[in-house]
Design a protein around this motif. Structure first.
Motif, PDB file in Angstrom:
ATOM      1  N   GLU A   1      20.416 -38.964  72.314  1.00 15.02           N
ATOM      2  CA  GLU A   1      19.853 -37.609  72.448  1.00 15.02           C
ATOM      3  C   GLU A   1      18.633 -37.463  71.541  1.00 15.02           C
ATOM      4  N   ASN A   2      17.665 -36.755  72.031  1.00  9.80           N
ATOM      5  CA  ASN A   2      16.413 -36.543  71.317  1.00  9.80           C
ATOM      6  C   ASN A   2      16.641 -35.638  70.100  1.00  9.80           C
ATOM      7  N   ILE A   3      15.942 -35.937  69.012  1.00 12.75           N
ATOM      8  CA  ILE A   3      16.090 -35.142  67.788  1.00 12.75           C
ATOM      9  C   ILE A   3      15.554 -33.727  68.000  1.00 12.75           C
ATOM     10  N   GLU A   4      14.491 -33.581  68.782  1.00 11.35           N
ATOM     11  CA  GLU A   4      13.930 -32.255  69.038  1.00 11.35           C
ATOM     12  C   GLU A   4      14.950 -31.354  69.734  1.00 11.35           C
ATOM     13  N   LYS A   5      15.720 -31.930  70.665  1.00  7.80           N
ATOM     14  CA  LYS A   5      16.748 -31.136  71.353  1.00  7.80           C
ATOM     15  C   LYS A   5      17.827 -30.702  70.375  1.00  7.80           C
ATOM     16  N   ALA A   6      18.212 -31.613  69.487  1.00  8.04           N
ATOM     17  CA  ALA A   6      19.239 -31.292  68.494  1.00  8.04           C
ATOM     18  C   ALA A   6      18.737 -30.200  67.553  1.00  8.04           C
ATOM     19  N   LEU A   7      17.471 -30.274  67.160  1.00  7.23           N
ATOM     20  CA  LEU A   7      16.885 -29.245  66.299  1.00  7.23           C
ATOM     21  C   LEU A   7      16.874 -27.902  67.002  1.00  7.23           C
ATOM     22  N   LYS A   8      16.550 -27.927  68.294  1.00  5.21           N
ATOM     23  CA  LYS A   8      16.524 -26.696  69.077  1.00  5.21           C
ATOM     24  C   LYS A   8      17.912 -26.066  69.140  1.00  5.21           C
ATOM     25  N   LYS A   9      18.946 -26.892  69.336  1.00  2.00           N
ATOM     26  CA  LYS A   9      20.327 -26.398  69.351  1.00  2.00           C
ATOM     27  C   LYS A   9      20.697 -25.789  68.005  1.00  2.00           C
ATOM     28  N   PHE A  10      20.295 -26.492  66.927  1.00  3.24           N
ATOM     29  CA  PHE A  10      20.591 -25.993  65.585  1.00  3.24           C
ATOM     30  C   PHE A  10      19.934 -24.644  65.344  1.00  3.24           C
ATOM     31  N   LYS A  11      18.658 -24.525  65.712  1.00  2.81           N
ATOM     32  CA  LYS A  11      17.942 -23.265  65.512  1.00  2.81           C
ATOM     33  C   LYS A  11      18.600 -22.136  66.286  1.00  2.81           C
ATOM     34  N   ARG A  12      19.022 -22.428  67.521  1.00  2.60           N
ATOM     35  CA  ARG A  12      19.667 -21.409  68.346  1.00  2.60           C
ATOM     36  C   ARG A  12      20.981 -20.948  67.718  1.00  2.60           C
ATOM     37  N   LYS A  13      21.787 -21.911  67.250  1.00  2.00           N
ATOM     38  CA  LYS A  13      23.048 -21.561  66.597  1.00  2.00           C
ATOM     39  C   LYS A  13      22.803 -20.763  65.322  1.00  2.00           C
ATOM     40  N   PHE A  14      21.790 -21.167  64.547  1.00  2.00           N
ATOM     41  CA  PHE A  14      21.471 -20.477  63.302  1.00  2.00           C
ATOM     42  C   PHE A  14      21.021 -19.053  63.586  1.00  2.00           C
ATOM     43  N   GLU A  15      20.226 -18.855  64.630  1.00  2.00           N
ATOM     44  CA  GLU A  15      19.745 -17.520  65.004  1.00  2.00           C
ATOM     45  C   GLU A  15      20.913 -16.623  65.411  1.00  2.00           C
ATOM     46  N   LYS A  16      21.902 -17.200  66.099  1.00  2.25           N
ATOM     47  CA  LYS A  16      23.061 -16.418  66.533  1.00  2.25           C
ATOM     48  C   LYS A  16      23.912 -15.946  65.368  1.00  2.25           C
ATOM     49  N   THR A  17      23.887 -16.672  64.251  1.00  2.00           N
ATOM     50  CA  THR A  17      24.674 -16.243  63.091  1.00  2.00           C
ATOM     51  C   THR A  17      24.113 -14.965  62.481  1.00  2.00           C
ATOM     52  N   GLY A  18      22.806 -14.734  62.610  1.00  2.00           N
ATOM     53  CA  GLY A  18      22.206 -13.501  62.114  1.00  2.00           C
ATOM     54  C   GLY A  18      21.907 -13.500  60.629  1.00  2.00           C
ATOM     55  N   VAL A  19      21.844 -14.658  60.004  1.00  2.00           N
ATOM     56  CA  VAL A  19      21.612 -14.745  58.562  1.00  2.00           C
ATOM     57  C   VAL A  19      20.226 -14.231  58.201  1.00  2.00           C
TER      58      VAL A  19
END
Length: 63
Positions: free
Chosen positions: A10-28
């Motif tokens: 899996e591409n690192i950019e895709k993994a980063l995108k998933k991480f950013k999306r999950k982080f945004e959903k937490t609302g920190v």
């Protein structure tokens, strides 16, 4: 802690995108920005009602 499982090849950019999306959903970040300055409860309530009126007007225009 946010965990993003990587699949084989899996591409690192895709993994980063998933991480950013999950982080945004937490609302920190949103909570940190809201805590930078104190907002009086009356001002917060007024802002909330004004937003509700605006959304309601938008819904009426769509119909």
């Amino acid at each position: 802690m946010i965990v993003v499982p990587l699949k084989e090849g899996e591409n690192i950019e895709k993994a980063l995108k998933k991480f950013k999306r999950k982080f945004e959903k937490t609302g920190v970040v949103k909570e940190l920005r809201s805590r930078q300055a104190f907002i009086k409860p009356s001002v917060e309530k007024r802002k909330q009602t004004m937003r509700a009126v605006y959304v309601q007007q938008l819904q009426q225009v769509e119909e």
